[in-house]
Design an enzyme around this catalytic site. Structure first.
Site, PDB file in Angstrom:
ATOM      1  N   ASP A   1      50.205  37.684  39.949  1.00  0.00           N
ATOM      2  CA  ASP A   1      51.167  36.585  40.136  1.00  0.00           C
ATOM      3  C   ASP A   1      50.599  35.497  41.051  1.00  0.00           C
ATOM      4  O   ASP A   1      51.147  34.395  41.125  1.00  0.00           O
ATOM      5  CB  ASP A   1      52.504  37.114  40.696  1.00  0.00           C
ATOM      6  CG  ASP A   1      52.388  37.809  42.048  1.00  0.00           C
ATOM      7  OD1 ASP A   1      51.259  37.985  42.564  1.00  0.00           O
ATOM      8  OD2 ASP A   1      53.446  38.178  42.603  1.00  0.00           O
TER       9      ASP A   1
ATOM     10  N   LYS B   1      40.947  34.561  39.245  1.00  0.00           N
ATOM     11  CA  LYS B   1      41.819  35.238  38.270  1.00  0.00           C
ATOM     12  C   LYS B   1      42.425  34.206  37.316  1.00  0.00           C
ATOM     13  O   LYS B   1      42.551  34.455  36.119  1.00  0.00           O
ATOM     14  CB  LYS B   1      42.923  36.033  38.983  1.00  0.00           C
ATOM     15  CG  LYS B   1      42.434  37.211  39.811  1.00  0.00           C
ATOM     16  CD  LYS B   1      41.758  38.312  39.000  1.00  0.00           C
ATOM     17  CE  LYS B   1      42.704  39.069  38.117  1.00  0.00           C
ATOM     18  NZ  LYS B   1      42.035  40.234  37.468  1.00  0.00           N
TER      19      LYS B   1
HETATM   20  P1  NAD Z   1      40.365  47.631  43.134  1.00  0.00           P
HETATM   21  O1  NAD Z   1      39.594  46.684  43.986  1.00  0.00           O
HETATM   22  O2  NAD Z   1      41.001  48.828  43.744  1.00  0.00           O
HETATM   23  O3  NAD Z   1      39.434  48.181  41.945  1.00  0.00           O
HETATM   24  C1  NAD Z   1      38.589  47.340  41.212  1.00  0.00           C
HETATM   25  C2  NAD Z   1      37.663  48.230  40.375  1.00  0.00           C
HETATM   26  O4  NAD Z   1      36.816  47.378  39.599  1.00  0.00           O
HETATM   27  C3  NAD Z   1      36.755  49.133  41.214  1.00  0.00           C
HETATM   28  O5  NAD Z   1      36.730  50.426  40.668  1.00  0.00           O
HETATM   29  C4  NAD Z   1      35.393  48.453  41.111  1.00  0.00           C
HETATM   30  O6  NAD Z   1      34.315  49.363  41.239  1.00  0.00           O
HETATM   31  C5  NAD Z   1      35.475  47.856  39.713  1.00  0.00           C
HETATM   32  N1  NAD Z   1      34.566  46.716  39.554  1.00  0.00           N
HETATM   33  C6  NAD Z   1      34.412  45.649  40.386  1.00  0.00           C
HETATM   34  N2  NAD Z   1      33.471  44.821  39.897  1.00  0.00           N
HETATM   35  C7  NAD Z   1      33.029  45.369  38.726  1.00  0.00           C
HETATM   36  C8  NAD Z   1      32.084  44.974  37.761  1.00  0.00           C
HETATM   37  N3  NAD Z   1      31.367  43.840  37.889  1.00  0.00           N
HETATM   38  N4  NAD Z   1      31.890  45.759  36.670  1.00  0.00           N
HETATM   39  C9  NAD Z   1      32.598  46.914  36.525  1.00  0.00           C
HETATM   40  N5  NAD Z   1      33.507  47.334  37.423  1.00  0.00           N
HETATM   41  C10 NAD Z   1      33.726  46.574  38.514  1.00  0.00           C
HETATM   42  O7  NAD Z   1      41.432  46.723  42.388  1.00  0.00           O
HETATM   43  P2  NAD Z   1      42.922  47.057  41.948  1.00  0.00           P
HETATM   44  O8  NAD Z   1      43.826  46.817  43.089  1.00  0.00           O
HETATM   45  O9  NAD Z   1      42.924  48.359  41.239  1.00  0.00           O
HETATM   46  O10 NAD Z   1      43.161  45.874  40.898  1.00  0.00           O
HETATM   47  C11 NAD Z   1      42.935  46.064  39.507  1.00  0.00           C
HETATM   48  C12 NAD Z   1      43.264  44.779  38.770  1.00  0.00           C
HETATM   49  O11 NAD Z   1      44.620  44.421  39.034  1.00  0.00           O
HETATM   50  C13 NAD Z   1      42.425  43.580  39.217  1.00  0.00           C
HETATM   51  O12 NAD Z   1      42.105  42.826  38.072  1.00  0.00           O
HETATM   52  C14 NAD Z   1      43.343  42.803  40.147  1.00  0.00           C
HETATM   53  O13 NAD Z   1      43.040  41.418  40.126  1.00  0.00           O
HETATM   54  C15 NAD Z   1      44.683  43.090  39.505  1.00  0.00           C
HETATM   55  N6  NAD Z   1      45.839  43.017  40.441  1.00  0.00           N
HETATM   56  C16 NAD Z   1      45.899  43.837  41.524  1.00  0.00           C
HETATM   57  C17 NAD Z   1      47.010  43.790  42.364  1.00  0.00           C
HETATM   58  C18 NAD Z   1      47.158  44.704  43.557  1.00  0.00           C
HETATM   59  O14 NAD Z   1      48.187  44.625  44.252  1.00  0.00           O
HETATM   60  N7  NAD Z   1      46.221  45.588  43.830  1.00  0.00           N
HETATM   61  C19 NAD Z   1      48.048  42.886  42.107  1.00  0.00           C
HETATM   62  C20 NAD Z   1      47.931  42.038  40.997  1.00  0.00           C
HETATM   63  C21 NAD Z   1      46.828  42.154  40.148  1.00  0.00           C
END
Ligand code: NAD
Ligand code: TYD
Length: 369
Positions: A131, A160
């Site tokens: 968001d 994003k």
């Molecule tokens: P996180 O940081 O916990 O995990 C990210 C994962 O992506 C990790 O396992 C990392 O090793 C992997 N990664 C990073 N770069 C990479 C690459 N180049 N190639 C392959 N793998 C790679 O993130 P999260 O909190 O689980 O978020 C997951 C998704 O949700 C993201 O796209 C994030 O933008 C989105 N998101 C997260 C939240 C939140 O509150 N955590 C909220 C909104 C959206």
């Protein structure tokens, strides 16, 4: 047998999604592609059967094409990202590399395998976004809906937003069957302790300050990660190609309320279980003090967005989405999970899981046994 390729499946939300999907679709194949950055942890998938974890980068287009073709994957669920706003302020480059270039690389691979070589075979590319792409709200502004103009404010949210636009373009230009979800702040098991809730919980257990940015009155809409996974699965099972959906938790709260609720829940847990004081002797709650005594106001984050709020009427009306728990229940469950899984977060804190990974996977791509 349908097979999903899940990028970032060793991270917080991706691993929860893999668990969620395996429980409900045990016959489906699941391949996780993860670069195992600081946030990726194979232990997040411990105990889940039937998942192949491939150590590799989403920017490796040849690898992604190989996985899509050889594993006969028809669905790609894209979580992989650099995800922490504070890190994006300190070093934006990795955010552009992974979130923008990486997402484009995945799209190119999917287009090549599913459209060019696969003659448009049935497929789905689901992109997980945030968001935060909509920017910030004033106190009386209506919540973000899917048509709210994009106005990202941090390098993270800008990266994003860029990826969302490229995903959209691959649908409109090439006919790739994409869906996108923009969710609010997640919390729950396996969250890396740099984000607000796990960081403050572990600090309260170990007697470290709770650093509150600015006045602590910034508002977020808290979404339990399993409810997020439910929303994603409803979208994957729908015929909504080309569409975007907001997913929220229906829990719009100022940070200070989240922090006070968390501190009170930790105090209650110590009062109910004398063993916690023995396990966490540095905690204020082990020494007759309130966890809230650790609250410390610190300099605000540059460009800090004031308020996020989600209008989720589209996903509720179209797909029947409804979060399964309120914030108080979800927070209690999350605190219980961290108390019951001290081994997981100690390994994350002291880096021992990384040393193990480095011994086993440095410079290699392939299956993790
Ligand atoms: P996180 O940081 O916990 O995990 C990210 C994962 O992506 C990790 O396992 C990392 O090793 C992997 N990664 C990073 N770069 C990479 C690459 N180049 N190639 C392959 N793998 C790679 O993130 P999260 O909190 O689980 O978020 C997951 C998704 O949700 C993201 O796209 C994030 O933008 C989105 N998101 C997260 C939240 C939140 O509150 N955590 C909220 C909104 C959206
Ligand atoms: P965070 O978990 O980093 O998520 P996001 O920035 O993506 O919303 O932060 C949630 C809120 O908590 C945000 O308003 C920033 C604030 N915050 C603090 O006050 N102190 C902290 O140490 C952290 C990590 C976050």
């Amino acid at each position: 047998m349908p097979t999903l390729l899940v990028t970032g499946g060793a991270g917080f939300i991706g691993a929860n999604f893999v668990r969620f999907w395996r429980e409900r679709h045990p016959a489906d194949g699941v391949v996780v592609l993860d670069a195992l950055t600081y946030a990726g942890n194979p232990a997040n998938l411990d105990g889940v059967d039937g998942v192949e974890l491939v150590h590799g980068d989403i920017r490796d287009q040849a690898l992604v094409e190989k996985l899509l073709a050889e594993r006969d994957a028809d669905t790609l669920v894209h979580f992989a990202a650099e995800s922490h706003v504070d890190r994006s302020i300190l070093g934006p480059d990795a955010f552009i590399d992974t979130n923008v270039i990486g997402t484009h690389s995945l799209l190119k691979a999917a287009r090549n395998v599913w459209l060019d070589k696969g003659s448009g075979r049935p497929h789905r590319f689901h992109h997980i976004s945030t968001d935060e792409v909509y920017g910030t709200l004033g106190p009386a502004d209506p919540a973000f809906h899917e048509d709210t103009p994009y106005a990202p404010n941090s390098p993270y949210s800008a990266s994003k937003a860029a990826s969302d636009h490229i995903v959209r373009a691959y649908h409109h230009t090439y006919g790739l069957q994409v869906t996108t979800s923009n969710c609010s702040n997640n919390y729950g098991p396996y969250q890396f302790p740099e984000k607000l809730i796990p960081l403050f919980l572990l600090n309260a257990l170990e007697g470290r300050p709770l650093p509150i940015y600015g006045d602590g009155m910034q508002v977020r809409d808290w979404l339990h990660v399993e409810d997020h996974c439910l929303g994603i699965s409803l979208i994957l099972e729908s015929d909504a190609a080309g569409e975007c959906f907001n997913i929220g938790g229906g829990a719009e709260l100022p940070n200070i309320t989240v922090i006070d609720t968390l501190c009170a829940a930790v105090d209650d847990a110590f009062a109910a279980d004398a063993g916690l004081a023995r396990r966490f002797p540095q905690a204020p709650a082990a020494n007759g003090k309130a966890s809230a005594s650790l609250k410390t106001y610190v300099t605000d984050r540059p460009g800090h967005d004031r308020r996020y709020a989600i209008d989720e009427r589209r996903i509720s009306a179209r797909l029947g989405y409804k979060p399964g728990r309120d914030f108080a229940t979800g927070l209690q469950q999350t605190i219980r999970w961290y108390l019951d899984n001290e081994g997981w977060w100690r390994a994350v804190q002291n880096g021992s899981y990384r040393a193990w990974m480095e011994r086993n996977y440095t410079g290699r791509q392939g299956r993790i046994a």
